[in-house]
Design a protein around this motif. Structure first.
Motif, short mmCIF file in Angstrom:
data_model
loop_
_atom_site.label_atom_id
_atom_site.label_comp_id
_atom_site.label_asym_id
_atom_site.label_seq_id
_atom_site.Cartn_x
_atom_site.Cartn_y
_atom_site.Cartn_z
N ILE A 227 33.39 6.64 163.20
CA ILE A 227 32.25 7.44 163.54
C ILE A 227 31.00 6.61 164.26
O ILE A 227 30.24 5.61 163.62
CB ILE A 227 31.35 8.45 162.78
CG1 ILE A 227 32.34 9.07 161.98
CG2 ILE A 227 30.30 9.15 163.41
CD1 ILE A 227 31.60 10.01 160.54
N ILE B 110 26.47 7.39 167.95
CA ILE B 110 25.69 8.60 167.52
C ILE B 110 24.25 8.69 168.38
O ILE B 110 23.58 7.80 168.25
CB ILE B 110 25.19 8.52 166.12
CG1 ILE B 110 26.61 8.51 165.28
CG2 ILE B 110 24.51 9.62 165.85
CD1 ILE B 110 26.24 8.38 163.82
N PHE C 119 28.63 12.19 169.17
CA PHE C 119 29.37 11.04 168.28
C PHE C 119 30.55 11.00 168.90
O PHE C 119 31.47 11.86 169.39
CB PHE C 119 29.15 11.22 166.92
CG PHE C 119 30.02 12.22 166.23
CD1 PHE C 119 31.41 11.94 165.96
CD2 PHE C 119 29.60 13.51 166.33
CE1 PHE C 119 32.13 13.02 165.28
CE2 PHE C 119 30.59 14.53 165.82
CZ PHE C 119 31.74 13.96 165.37
#
Length: 517
Positions: A247, A250, A264
């Motif tokens: 991930i 962001i 993201f």
């Protein structure tokens, strides 16, 4: 006036860029290796013999209270932290600026940057190239303001203001704060003159001085921090079969009226995660929302849903590249959006719940913490709006799944396609409610309202239906006015929008009543 050095720590703001943990922790209380950032700053100041320390607090101000006893600091509360930027925080401590360190609370300093022998003013940047920075160092050690398309030096944000420079800085801060144009400005605006910062730069190594603006920056500095744990991150990992390291990038989206959302990347694809905002558990039935999405997902009507949780409202959708919202004053946009809306209504979809406009008016009112409406003639207005129900109920209605929040911002143009997003309030209702909702969100006058009605009905709207839509405009205006009053209790202010909704309730009560009689 002031011989000893002092420090002012700016810690009032939300830290919106820290999604998804920005509502769990205030930035000054973020921990690196188990130590809160603000405590590290205080200890480094005291190590340098600087004991006069003021902290400007606002968001989650109670988190800082223990520092008064532990470190003998003083807290100054900024009551306007939600509406104004840190220029206004610093104004609250302007009288103390003299031989002062001014320090953002979200800075981690590996080396102690403070000494007791400072004589000249400086502003700290690091040696990194940062695309978001507005300052670039030149050969004379000055910081020039650069354009948005250029990259500058990474801004650490710590500064020292000598007694010689304090007078002009305090005057500039007070002057800027007197002009509402500067409400959203950072305090550095007060340092700028003729395209450059008036004080010298102090350049430090990026490995030792880090401003923690984002979740990823905290992760880079301390990958084992307990504060990285988040329901949102855990949800993404489960939904996309990913690990936390997958991930990346962001980025906070503009805070909406109801929710907080962020972009993201994960495994080469771009997504949006929606986190429900303050008080939404009282406003929205997430199980009903999930029922709607399960019905319409894949139909080409809405955005592409990857995950939705009926329990807490967390939602993940695929990012629609190049999308733009409807321009409510562009005729071509309106014709295309109303054609999409008509096509959706004509599908006659059904769900098991209804949106009761008049019931919601009472419900939102019941949520108020204040005893009565902020509008002096509210009871008279509400009584009048309720009289419109008799006419509405007498009209023929072909109820079906209705968006309810079909406003310009929720129509997304994606190439040649149009998608309707944000189905939180969607339920069974008269589809003509969607027309009224579009109008009052766009803040239309009557001419534009009639134009939109004509576009949707292709110039075949009967007088009775037009009057019914006017009734909906009045009722929905009061509905969202009451909604705004509830959000105001939660500290969320909508400015002109809330005032206009109440005006729609009153103005279209009069217009509809005259047509009915």
């Amino acid at each position: 006036m002031f011989n000893e050095k002092n420090a002012i720590i700016l810690a009032a703001g939300f830290g919106m860029r820290m999604v998804p943990i920005n509502t769990m922790y205030t930035k000054g209380m973020l921990q690196v290796n188990g130590e809160p950032l603000v405590e590290r700053i205080i200890c480094q100041l005291k190590e340098a013999g600087i004991n006069d320390i003021k902290i400007i607090v606002g968001f989650m101000k109670e988190e800082y209270e223990y520092l008064i006893d532990k470190y003998d600091v003083k807290l100054i509360v900024n009551k306007e932290y939600m509406e104004k930027n840190n220029l206004h925080s610093l104004k609250l401590a302007a009288k103390y600026i003299c031989n002062s360190y001014i320090i953002p609370c979200d800075v981690w300093c590996g080396e102690n940057p403070f000494i007791n022998e400072e004589t000249e003013s400086w502003y700290m940047v690091n040696d990194l190239v940062d695309e978001e920075s507005i300052f670039r160092l030149n050969r004379k050690n000055n910081l020039n303001v650069i354009g948005k398309d250029s990259a500058g030096n990474g801004m650490v944000g710590i500064s020292f203001i000598s007694s010689e420079d304090s007078e002009w800085l305090v005057k500039e801060i007070n002057d800027l704060c007197s002009d509402p144009v500067y409400d959203d400005c950072f305090w550095e605006q007060a340092l700028i003159e003729d395209g450059r910062i008036k004080i010298k730069a102090r350049v430090v190594h990026s490995s030792q001085y880090v401003e923690i603006n984002t979740y990823e920056q905290l992760r880079e500095l301390d990958e084992h921090s307990d504060q990285l744990k988040s329901d949102a991150i855990t949800t993404i990992c489960k939904a996309l079969d990913a690990v936390e390291e997958d991930i990346t990038d962001i980025t906070v989206l503009k805070k909406g009226m109801t929710n907080r959302s962020f972009l993201f990347n994960c495994k080469g694809s771009r997504y949006i995660m929606r986190i429900p905002g303050e008080g939404t558990n009282m406003l929205i039935n997430r199980r009903e929302e999930a029922e709607v999405y399960n019905l319409i997902n894949g139909s080409g009507i809405c955005d592409d849903i990857v995950y939705i949780a009926p329990s807490n409202g967390y939602k993940i959708t695929r990012y629609l590249t190049g999308a733009r919202v409807c321009d409510p004053f562009d005729r071509d946009d309106l014709e295309k959006c109303m054609a999409k809306l008509r096509a959706f209504h004509n599908m006659k979809m059904k769900v098991g719940h209804k949106f009761d406009i008049f019931g919601k008016i009472d419900f939102y009112e019941s949520l108020w913490e204040h005893d009565k409406s902020i509008y002096k003639d509210y009871e008279k207005t509400k009584k009048g709006v309720i009289t419109l129900r008799k006419f509405i109920d007498a009209q023929e209605k072909d109820e079906c799944l209705t968006h309810i929040d079909a406003v310009p911002d929720n129509f997304l143009f994606v190439g040649d396609d149009i998608r309707l997003i944000d189905w939180e309030y969607s339920a069974m209702q008269d589809p003509h409610v969607d027309i009224a909702m579009f109008c009052i969100y766009a803040l239309y006058d009557r001419e534009h309202i009639d134009q939109l009605i004509d576009i949707y009905f292709e110039n075949k709207c009967s007088d009775e239906v037009r009057t019914k839509i006017y009734c909906y405009i009045s009722a929905c205006g009061l509905l969202w006015s009451n909604w705004c009053e509830y959000k105001l209790d939660l500290g969320v202010e909508f400015g002109e929008y809330s005032l206009c909704q109440y005006r729609y309730a009153k103005d279209y009560l009069k217009i509809a009543s005259e047509r009915i009689s």
